[in-house]
Design an enzyme around this catalytic site. Sequence first.
Site, short mmCIF file in Angstrom:
data_model
loop_
_atom_site.label_atom_id
_atom_site.label_comp_id
_atom_site.label_asym_id
_atom_site.label_seq_id
_atom_site.Cartn_x
_atom_site.Cartn_y
_atom_site.Cartn_z
N GLU A 5 8.66 1.69 -2.16
CA GLU A 5 8.02 2.98 -1.88
C GLU A 5 6.69 2.75 -1.19
O GLU A 5 6.00 1.75 -1.44
CB GLU A 5 7.82 3.77 -3.19
CG GLU A 5 9.13 4.28 -3.76
CD GLU A 5 8.96 5.08 -5.04
OE1 GLU A 5 9.80 5.96 -5.29
OE2 GLU A 5 8.00 4.81 -5.80
N CYS B 78 -0.77 3.82 1.51
CA CYS B 78 -0.71 2.85 0.42
C CYS B 78 0.56 2.03 0.58
O CYS B 78 1.67 2.56 0.47
CB CYS B 78 -0.72 3.58 -0.93
SG CYS B 78 -0.64 2.48 -2.36
N CYS C 177 7.26 -6.21 -9.22
CA CYS C 177 6.03 -6.96 -9.47
C CYS C 177 6.24 -7.87 -10.68
O CYS C 177 6.86 -7.45 -11.67
CB CYS C 177 4.86 -6.01 -9.73
SG CYS C 177 3.27 -6.85 -9.96
N CYS D 148 1.96 -5.33 -15.88
CA CYS D 148 0.87 -4.63 -16.57
C CYS D 148 1.46 -3.46 -17.36
O CYS D 148 2.30 -2.71 -16.86
CB CYS D 148 -0.17 -4.15 -15.56
SG CYS D 148 -0.96 -5.50 -14.66
N CYS E 270 1.70 0.24 -15.94
CA CYS E 270 2.16 0.40 -14.56
C CYS E 270 3.68 0.47 -14.51
O CYS E 270 4.38 -0.44 -15.01
CB CYS E 270 1.66 -0.77 -13.71
SG CYS E 270 2.20 -0.71 -11.99
N GLY F 1 3.79 -4.43 -6.12
CA GLY F 1 3.61 -5.87 -5.97
C GLY F 1 2.16 -6.33 -6.04
O GLY F 1 1.23 -5.54 -5.97
N SER G 171 -5.73 -4.96 -2.68
CA SER G 171 -5.99 -4.90 -4.11
C SER G 171 -5.23 -6.01 -4.83
O SER G 171 -4.04 -6.20 -4.61
CB SER G 171 -5.56 -3.54 -4.67
OG SER G 171 -5.68 -3.50 -6.08
N CYS H 102 -1.48 6.31 -8.64
CA CYS H 102 -1.71 4.91 -9.03
C CYS H 102 -0.85 4.52 -10.23
O CYS H 102 -0.85 5.20 -11.25
CB CYS H 102 -3.19 4.72 -9.36
SG CYS H 102 -3.60 3.05 -9.88
#
Length: 375
Positions: free
Chosen positions: A91, A104, A111, A115, A118, A191, A223, A364
């Site tokens: 995405e 973004c 990933c 976390c 997330c 990622g 980031s 986010c």
Amino acid sequence: MKLNLLDFTYSELEQFCSGLGEAPFRARQLWQWLWQKRERDFGRMTNISKELRERLGQTADVLWPEVVHVQASRDGTTKFLLALADGQHIETVLIPEKDHFTLCLSTQVGCALGCTFCATGRMGLVRNLTMAEILGQILVAREHVAGLTQGQTQGQTQDQTPDQTQELATGQILGQTQGLALRNLVFMGMGEPLLNWENLRRALESLHHPLGLDFSKRRITVSTVGVPGMLSEFGASGLASLAVSLHAPTQDLRARIMPRAARFVLDDLIAELAAYPLQPRQKITIEYVLLGGVNDDLGHARELVRLLNKVKAKVNLIPFHPSSELPYAAPDMNRVLAFENLLKSKGLPATLRKSKGQDISAACGQLRADVAALE
């Protein structure tokens, strides 16, 4: 198997053209067709000889990620679900600002860091994206922006009919965003960018080429959670600004909410950030997701000030977006504002990020390329 020309840097494209017996200026022509004019059909590259166009068609392709689905938020944010050549999905999110768009971008399918706040982390890591797949997201977004400028949208696949909510959102986007250009890039999608450093580096170098996408370095932010050894290499490259996903002011708390990222010890990370090369007025952006009752009280704010006292930093506060799949609540806004005010009162620059795209799971930590949801 044909080569995808979008996977070539400019120098690699020159070598490719040389291998075909062509002069170096052919690479310049091709590069402009690929990146400035967004052309995928060799037959329409009119300043290239017919013979070369035919040879290109025999040996190479120009493959973009395929737009599978587009969702439009009421606030003008647009989320693209993209299919890759091997059937994997990612995405990417187009965010309207006051006078421009920000895109973004994703750098991996899934990933590896997991976390706990997330949605992407729940996917695990499938694979890294290639340079073509990274930069292809920009081509898709620019094509979409060009359609908005013409009063059109790419929002639906051929067999889809938008419902009334989608029609309303699409109409709002056309009213809010006509005339805006895609100007800023943030590598904050799916990622961990620095775990795909080689492809990211090649993509960033290609982004800056004046005959191609031609993005300014100061308009690009990468980031990362802070990968040991990679921060210094990224800093030395000078290819983009740095944002660090910190989210906790102590090693223990970071280990609880970011268990794999916390293997990169916090004291070592802060030491690397203190030594990170910056331009005179440049700062490192510290991203801090506020989880209700977990990392959002004034004690945490004071610890964050102490932690960053030797780092040239500014803090981007991000209230958590609740999800039924994730074990956290949104923070109380009074606590959020108190947290922000304490940072500022101690001389640490802080801003509260205005979240966009929550109604389409584009904010986010919400990206997850959920193809099953479309079925």
